[in-house]
Design a protein around this motif. Sequence first.
Motif, PDB file in Angstrom:
ATOM      1  N   LYS A  52    -111.712  29.942  12.590  1.00  0.00           N
ATOM      2  CA  LYS A  52    -112.773  30.048  13.892  1.00  0.00           C
ATOM      3  C   LYS A  52    -112.475  30.937  14.686  1.00  0.00           C
ATOM      4  CE  LYS A  52    -113.959  25.269  13.373  1.00  0.00           C
ATOM      5  NZ  LYS A  52    -113.859  23.730  13.992  1.00  0.00           N
ATOM      6  N   LYS A  53    -111.364  31.373  14.845  1.00  0.00           N
ATOM      7  CA  LYS A  53    -110.978  32.427  15.814  1.00  0.00           C
ATOM      8  C   LYS A  53    -110.840  33.730  15.183  1.00  0.00           C
ATOM      9  CE  LYS A  53    -107.792  29.540  18.654  1.00  0.00           C
ATOM     10  NZ  LYS A  53    -107.984  29.787  20.039  1.00  0.00           N
ATOM     11  N   GLY A  54    -111.254  33.950  13.813  1.00  0.00           N
ATOM     12  CA  GLY A  54    -111.490  35.150  13.410  1.00  0.00           C
ATOM     13  C   GLY A  54    -110.455  35.766  12.281  1.00  0.00           C
ATOM     14  N   TYR A  55    -109.390  34.897  12.181  1.00  0.00           N
ATOM     15  CA  TYR A  55    -108.342  35.031  11.225  1.00  0.00           C
ATOM     16  C   TYR A  55    -108.355  34.626   9.863  1.00  0.00           C
ATOM     17  CZ  TYR A  55    -106.079  36.058  15.830  1.00  0.00           C
ATOM     18  OH  TYR A  55    -105.790  36.393  16.951  1.00  0.00           O
ATOM     19  N   THR A  56    -107.890  35.205   9.037  1.00  0.00           N
ATOM     20  CA  THR A  56    -107.991  34.781   7.354  1.00  0.00           C
ATOM     21  C   THR A  56    -106.490  34.424   6.895  1.00  0.00           C
ATOM     22  OG1 THR A  56    -107.882  37.029   6.495  1.00  0.00           O
ATOM     23  CG2 THR A  56    -110.044  35.936   6.809  1.00  0.00           C
ATOM     24  N   ARG A  57    -106.221  33.168   7.307  1.00  0.00           N
ATOM     25  CA  ARG A  57    -104.964  32.528   6.806  1.00  0.00           C
ATOM     26  C   ARG A  57    -105.068  31.183   6.290  1.00  0.00           C
ATOM     27  NH1 ARG A  57    -100.706  36.300   7.127  1.00  0.00           N
ATOM     28  NH2 ARG A  57    -101.016  37.533   9.054  1.00  0.00           N
ATOM     29  N   ASP A  58    -104.276  31.068   5.033  1.00  0.00           N
ATOM     30  CA  ASP A  58    -104.316  29.757   4.497  1.00  0.00           C
ATOM     31  C   ASP A  58    -103.485  28.712   4.954  1.00  0.00           C
ATOM     32  OD1 ASP A  58    -102.187  30.232   3.004  1.00  0.00           O
ATOM     33  OD2 ASP A  58    -103.006  31.016   1.468  1.00  0.00           O
ATOM     34  N   THR A  59    -103.716  27.469   4.278  1.00  0.00           N
ATOM     35  CA  THR A  59    -103.042  26.553   4.659  1.00  0.00           C
ATOM     36  C   THR A  59    -101.324  27.013   4.481  1.00  0.00           C
ATOM     37  OG1 THR A  59    -104.621  25.120   3.867  1.00  0.00           O
ATOM     38  CG2 THR A  59    -102.503  24.018   4.267  1.00  0.00           C
ATOM     39  N   GLN A  60    -101.027  27.345   3.384  1.00  0.00           N
ATOM     40  CA  GLN A  60     -99.593  27.754   3.112  1.00  0.00           C
ATOM     41  C   GLN A  60     -99.157  28.653   4.090  1.00  0.00           C
ATOM     42  OE1 GLN A  60     -98.776  29.173  -1.025  1.00  0.00           O
ATOM     43  NE2 GLN A  60     -96.890  28.664  -0.655  1.00  0.00           N
ATOM     44  N   GLN A  61     -99.808  29.740   4.360  1.00  0.00           N
ATOM     45  CA  GLN A  61     -99.306  30.701   5.302  1.00  0.00           C
ATOM     46  C   GLN A  61     -99.173  30.084   6.830  1.00  0.00           C
ATOM     47  OE1 GLN A  61    -102.607  33.391   4.729  1.00  0.00           O
ATOM     48  NE2 GLN A  61    -101.470  34.616   3.542  1.00  0.00           N
ATOM     49  N   CYS A  62    -100.072  29.097   6.995  1.00  0.00           N
ATOM     50  CA  CYS A  62     -99.977  28.561   8.588  1.00  0.00           C
ATOM     51  C   CYS A  62     -98.738  27.671   8.567  1.00  0.00           C
ATOM     52  CB  CYS A  62    -101.192  27.906   8.914  1.00  0.00           C
ATOM     53  SG  CYS A  62    -102.754  28.864   9.199  1.00  0.00           S
ATOM     54  N   CYS A  63     -98.674  26.795   7.543  1.00  0.00           N
ATOM     55  CA  CYS A  63     -97.700  26.070   7.468  1.00  0.00           C
ATOM     56  C   CYS A  63     -96.022  26.920   7.397  1.00  0.00           C
ATOM     57  CB  CYS A  63     -97.494  25.127   6.075  1.00  0.00           C
ATOM     58  SG  CYS A  63     -96.348  24.014   5.743  1.00  0.00           S
ATOM     59  N   ALA A  64     -96.203  27.816   6.555  1.00  0.00           N
ATOM     60  CA  ALA A  64     -94.961  28.613   6.585  1.00  0.00           C
ATOM     61  C   ALA A  64     -94.487  29.074   8.081  1.00  0.00           C
ATOM     62  CB  ALA A  64     -94.808  29.773   5.703  1.00  0.00           C
ATOM     63  N   LYS A  65     -95.691  29.776   8.787  1.00  0.00           N
ATOM     64  CA  LYS A  65     -95.211  30.211  10.075  1.00  0.00           C
ATOM     65  C   LYS A  65     -94.886  29.529  11.085  1.00  0.00           C
ATOM     66  CE  LYS A  65     -95.500  33.907  11.470  1.00  0.00           C
ATOM     67  NZ  LYS A  65     -94.305  34.909  11.632  1.00  0.00           N
ATOM     68  N   ILE A  66     -95.473  28.059  10.922  1.00  0.00           N
ATOM     69  CA  ILE A  66     -95.161  27.286  11.982  1.00  0.00           C
ATOM     70  C   ILE A  66     -93.813  26.682  11.563  1.00  0.00           C
ATOM     71  CG2 ILE A  66     -95.485  24.824  12.359  1.00  0.00           C
ATOM     72  CD1 ILE A  66     -98.642  25.347  12.225  1.00  0.00           C
ATOM     73  N   ASN A  67     -93.247  26.541  10.274  1.00  0.00           N
ATOM     74  CA  ASN A  67     -91.835  26.178  10.004  1.00  0.00           C
ATOM     75  C   ASN A  67     -90.789  27.229  10.607  1.00  0.00           C
ATOM     76  OD1 ASN A  67     -92.446  23.494   8.850  1.00  0.00           O
ATOM     77  ND2 ASN A  67     -92.909  24.649   6.873  1.00  0.00           N
ATOM     78  N   ALA A  68     -91.303  28.429  10.262  1.00  0.00           N
ATOM     79  CA  ALA A  68     -90.337  29.839  10.693  1.00  0.00           C
ATOM     80  C   ALA A  68     -90.314  29.512  12.231  1.00  0.00           C
ATOM     81  CB  ALA A  68     -90.908  30.993  10.338  1.00  0.00           C
ATOM     82  N   LEU A  69     -91.406  29.327  12.946  1.00  0.00           N
ATOM     83  CA  LEU A  69     -91.383  29.252  14.548  1.00  0.00           C
ATOM     84  C   LEU A  69     -90.594  28.215  15.035  1.00  0.00           C
ATOM     85  CD1 LEU A  69     -95.096  29.941  15.207  1.00  0.00           C
ATOM     86  CD2 LEU A  69     -93.354  31.428  15.987  1.00  0.00           C
ATOM     87  N   ARG A  70     -90.793  26.880  14.224  1.00  0.00           N
ATOM     88  CA  ARG A  70     -90.012  25.735  14.822  1.00  0.00           C
ATOM     89  C   ARG A  70     -88.748  26.121  14.456  1.00  0.00           C
ATOM     90  NH1 ARG A  70     -92.049  22.374  11.138  1.00  0.00           N
ATOM     91  NH2 ARG A  70     -93.818  21.330  12.801  1.00  0.00           N
ATOM     92  N   GLN A  71     -88.058  26.563  13.318  1.00  0.00           N
ATOM     93  CA  GLN A  71     -86.692  26.903  13.086  1.00  0.00           C
ATOM     94  C   GLN A  71     -86.193  27.969  14.050  1.00  0.00           C
ATOM     95  OE1 GLN A  71     -86.485  28.226   9.052  1.00  0.00           O
ATOM     96  NE2 GLN A  71     -86.948  26.206   8.178  1.00  0.00           N
ATOM     97  N   ALA A  72     -87.071  28.997  14.418  1.00  0.00           N
ATOM     98  CA  ALA A  72     -86.250  29.906  15.361  1.00  0.00           C
ATOM     99  C   ALA A  72     -86.203  29.177  16.876  1.00  0.00           C
ATOM    100  CB  ALA A  72     -87.386  30.943  15.674  1.00  0.00           C
ATOM    101  N   TYR A  73     -87.084  28.480  17.249  1.00  0.00           N
ATOM    102  CA  TYR A  73     -87.044  27.678  18.582  1.00  0.00           C
ATOM    103  C   TYR A  73     -85.734  26.649  18.424  1.00  0.00           C
ATOM    104  CZ  TYR A  73     -87.817  23.995  22.216  1.00  0.00           C
ATOM    105  OH  TYR A  73     -87.555  23.387  23.070  1.00  0.00           O
ATOM    106  N   GLN A  74     -85.546  26.075  17.253  1.00  0.00           N
ATOM    107  CA  GLN A  74     -84.503  25.010  17.317  1.00  0.00           C
ATOM    108  C   GLN A  74     -83.120  25.702  17.291  1.00  0.00           C
ATOM    109  OE1 GLN A  74     -85.752  22.754  13.871  1.00  0.00           O
ATOM    110  NE2 GLN A  74     -86.865  21.322  15.139  1.00  0.00           N
ATOM    111  N   LYS A  75     -83.188  26.938  16.493  1.00  0.00           N
ATOM    112  CA  LYS A  75     -82.044  27.534  16.641  1.00  0.00           C
ATOM    113  C   LYS A  75     -81.417  28.190  17.940  1.00  0.00           C
ATOM    114  CE  LYS A  75     -79.705  31.525  14.370  1.00  0.00           C
ATOM    115  NZ  LYS A  75     -79.746  32.671  13.412  1.00  0.00           N
ATOM    116  N   THR A  76     -82.452  28.616  18.685  1.00  0.00           N
ATOM    117  CA  THR A  76     -82.443  28.795  19.942  1.00  0.00           C
ATOM    118  C   THR A  76     -81.818  27.862  20.989  1.00  0.00           C
ATOM    119  OG1 THR A  76     -83.988  30.675  19.705  1.00  0.00           O
ATOM    120  CG2 THR A  76     -83.512  30.291  22.094  1.00  0.00           C
TER     121      THR A  76
END
Length: 121
Positions: A52-76
């Motif tokens: 809806k915001k104009g991006y073409t990301r699938d479920t797996q890509q969103c899940c992987a990015k969220i997991n990477a963001l979560r890991q970076a935050y937790q490590k910090t």
Amino acid sequence: MDAQGRKQVPAWSAQEVVDLIAVWGEESVQEELQTSKRNADIYAKIAQGMGKKGYTRDTQQCCAKINALRQAYQKTREVNSGSGSEPQTCHFYEELRAILGGNPTTTPKRSMDTSQEPWVT
């Protein structure tokens, strides 16, 4: 396809990550993530929100990015909880703290210079 037979995924721009965090941080999404044992449908909803915001990301890509963001935050956070160390930060730390560190309804708005280089984790 790359040498291992997988498609190359386009890098996430900083603005795209900000928008992903905004969709992920929505109160209704956070409530569903907290109450559901199977999150695949919720990540599909996040991918739809990105569409809806104009991006073409699938479920797996969103899940992987969220997991990477979560890991970076937790490590910090782990590094910063140790005594005597210099305070560290990661990209989008404040936005992630709003989601992962407490109140998911206060995801801050972030103004973004879209001329910046894409941000990849």
